[in-house]
Design an enzyme around this catalytic site. Structure first.
Site, PDB file in Angstrom:
ATOM      1  N   THR A 193       6.949  -3.523  -4.339  1.00 58.30           N
ATOM      2  CA  THR A 193       7.729  -3.871  -3.126  1.00 58.30           C
ATOM      3  C   THR A 193       8.892  -4.350  -3.256  1.00 58.30           C
ATOM      4  OG1 THR A 193       5.454  -3.708  -2.020  1.00 58.30           O
ATOM      5  CG2 THR A 193       7.172  -4.933  -0.978  1.00 58.30           C
ATOM      6  N   SER A 213       2.729  -1.109  -8.930  1.00 63.54           N
ATOM      7  CA  SER A 213       2.147  -1.607  -9.892  1.00 63.54           C
ATOM      8  C   SER A 213       0.640  -1.342 -10.236  1.00 63.54           C
ATOM      9  CB  SER A 213       2.109  -3.127  -9.730  1.00 63.54           C
ATOM     10  OG  SER A 213       1.100  -3.688  -8.845  1.00 63.54           O
ATOM     11  N   TYR A 223       5.535   1.579   3.544  1.00 64.77           N
ATOM     12  CA  TYR A 223       6.855   1.673   3.039  1.00 64.77           C
ATOM     13  C   TYR A 223       6.769   2.374   1.830  1.00 64.77           C
ATOM     14  CZ  TYR A 223       5.216  -2.557   0.867  1.00 64.77           C
ATOM     15  OH  TYR A 223       4.454  -3.387   0.194  1.00 64.77           O
ATOM     16  N   THR A 260       3.282  -6.404  -6.496  1.00 64.08           N
ATOM     17  CA  THR A 260       2.082  -7.558  -6.226  1.00 64.08           C
ATOM     18  C   THR A 260       0.714  -7.162  -6.558  1.00 64.08           C
ATOM     19  OG1 THR A 260       1.889  -7.178  -4.002  1.00 64.08           O
ATOM     20  CG2 THR A 260       3.575  -8.572  -4.663  1.00 64.08           C
ATOM     21  N   ASP A 261       0.283  -5.906  -6.672  1.00 60.14           N
ATOM     22  CA  ASP A 261      -1.109  -5.509  -6.582  1.00 60.14           C
ATOM     23  C   ASP A 261      -1.758  -5.847  -8.115  1.00 60.14           C
ATOM     24  OD1 ASP A 261      -1.036  -4.421  -4.149  1.00 60.14           O
ATOM     25  OD2 ASP A 261      -0.655  -2.455  -4.582  1.00 60.14           O
TER      26      ASP A 261
END
Ligand code: SIN
Length: 358
Positions: free
Chosen positions: A41, A88, A55, A121-122
């Site tokens: 992101t 990710s 998004y 971030t995942d």
């Protein structure tokens, strides 16, 4: 008084010459930080400024990320490299091996002082822990992401990136293991986790505590992780192209053992059981885990709870079953340590030692 203000007032040729040479000296002294971009992101874009969900991740290249934060030039001499451009959830063992090798190669260079990795971030916490166990340097390595794409109102990517570069350029970050810089906070790779699907304060180190803050252009550390990391680990991925298959089986009421049995049949060398409570095993799954262990599959009892120690010989007799307890590692991080542990040993006692060491 800032240099720019004092420049207006330098009255003599000598004073001006001294001031100019102090600018040059300051530029020379800037740390050299390489930003390795992997997507996520932080490199994402949305249809409108209020699009904070739905998004597209991983659309913006590293040069644009750097250009969007001109303030980076004040804290470090920054170079960018696009290693991957992915969301990710698609991060794989092969991506990790490639990334760790690149980080090790860069940090071996005398002209690289620190690394920043931009990441979705995942699975950021997983990549951070993998690098924490495989980077062979005390130089700073900082992972950073964003919870909102760069097109959003109040995007968090630019300030997070600025803070990450500042941290990677700092003396304070040397020897602290792989760090995560999010939301003005500094976390240790081993213990940080994503706790919220969408808010900017998602990254937390519950109970064990974050390491510090970044405030007023300065990192402040209050804790360090006591677990061995980076140059002090026994893991060496330099000659590896693959990692042993280790999978996670989730515990829940009325659990169906089909997933466990299928993973073992597919060739898993290790299973992380994300058990309920203190890593408890339902009878239906315990039978499969015991059978798998007899076939040589390493079994680690972890917990889906998210906090606390999984006690060895607590909810199961690990000595008798020849299982390993995950200590405080969550299932996704236990998977990483077990994969690396299996590259060194297949002895459950050795592997239990590693779970209490890293
Ligand atoms: C991803 O992990 O690549 C998407 C989500 C995010 O970066 O926040």
């Amino acid at each position: 008084m800032s240099n720019f203000i004092s420049a207006r007032y330098c009255k003599t040729l000598l004073a001006c010459a001294m001031l100019l040479s102090s600018y040059a000296g300051a530029a020379d002294k800037l740390a050299h930080v390489t930003i390795l971009a992997t997507g996520g992101t932080i490199a994402g874009s949305g249809a409108t400024s209020t699009t904070t969900v739905g998004y597209t991740a991983a659309t913006v290249g590293v040069e644009r990320l750097i250009a969007a934060v001109p303030e980076l030039a004040k804290v470090a001499d920054v170079k960018g490299e696009q290693v991957f451009q992915i969301a990710s959830e698609n991060m794989s063992n092969e991506h990790w091996l490639k990334l760790a090798k690149r980080v090790n190669a860069l940090l071996a260079q005398p002209d690289v002082d620190g690394i920043v990795i931009t990441h979705g971030t995942d699975t950021l916490e997983e990549t951070a822990y993998f690098l924490d166990l495989t980077v062979k340097s005390k130089k700073p390595v900082v992972l950073v992401g964003a919870m909102r794409p760069g097109t959003a109102l109040s995007a968090d990517g630019p300030i997070n990136l600025y803070n990450a570069v500042l941290l990677a350029a700092s003396q304070e970050a040397i020897g602290k293991g792989v760090l995560v810089a999010m939301n003005d906070q500094i976390h240790a790779a081993r213990d940080v986790t994503k706790t919220n699907t969408s808010t900017p304060d998602s990254f937390k180190t519950p109970e064990l505590g974050m390491l510090g803050y970044i405030q007023g252009n300065k990192p402040y550390f209050y804790h360090v992780s006591s677990r061995k990391n980076t140059a002090d680990t026994e893991f060496d991925i330099s000659q590896l192209d693959t990692l042993p298959q280790v999978d996670i089986v989730y515990g829940y009421a009325n659990v169906n053992p089909v997933a466990l049995n299928a993973l073992v049949a597919s060739g898993a060398k290790g299973i992380i059981h994300a058990g309920v409570g203190d890593g408890s095993l339902a009878n239906s799954v315990k039978t499969g885990l015991v059978a798998a262990r007899k076939q040589g599959v390493l079994i680690v009892r972890s917990s889906r709870v998210g906090q606390g120690i999984v006690a060895r010989n607590g909810e199961a007799n690990d000595d008798e079953l020849d299982f390993v307890a995950s200590d405080t590692l969550n299932p996704q991080k236990a998977r990483i340590l077990l994969m690396l542990a299996l590259t060194k040993s297949s002895d459950s006692k050795q592997i239990q030692r590693m779970f209490y060491t890293y």
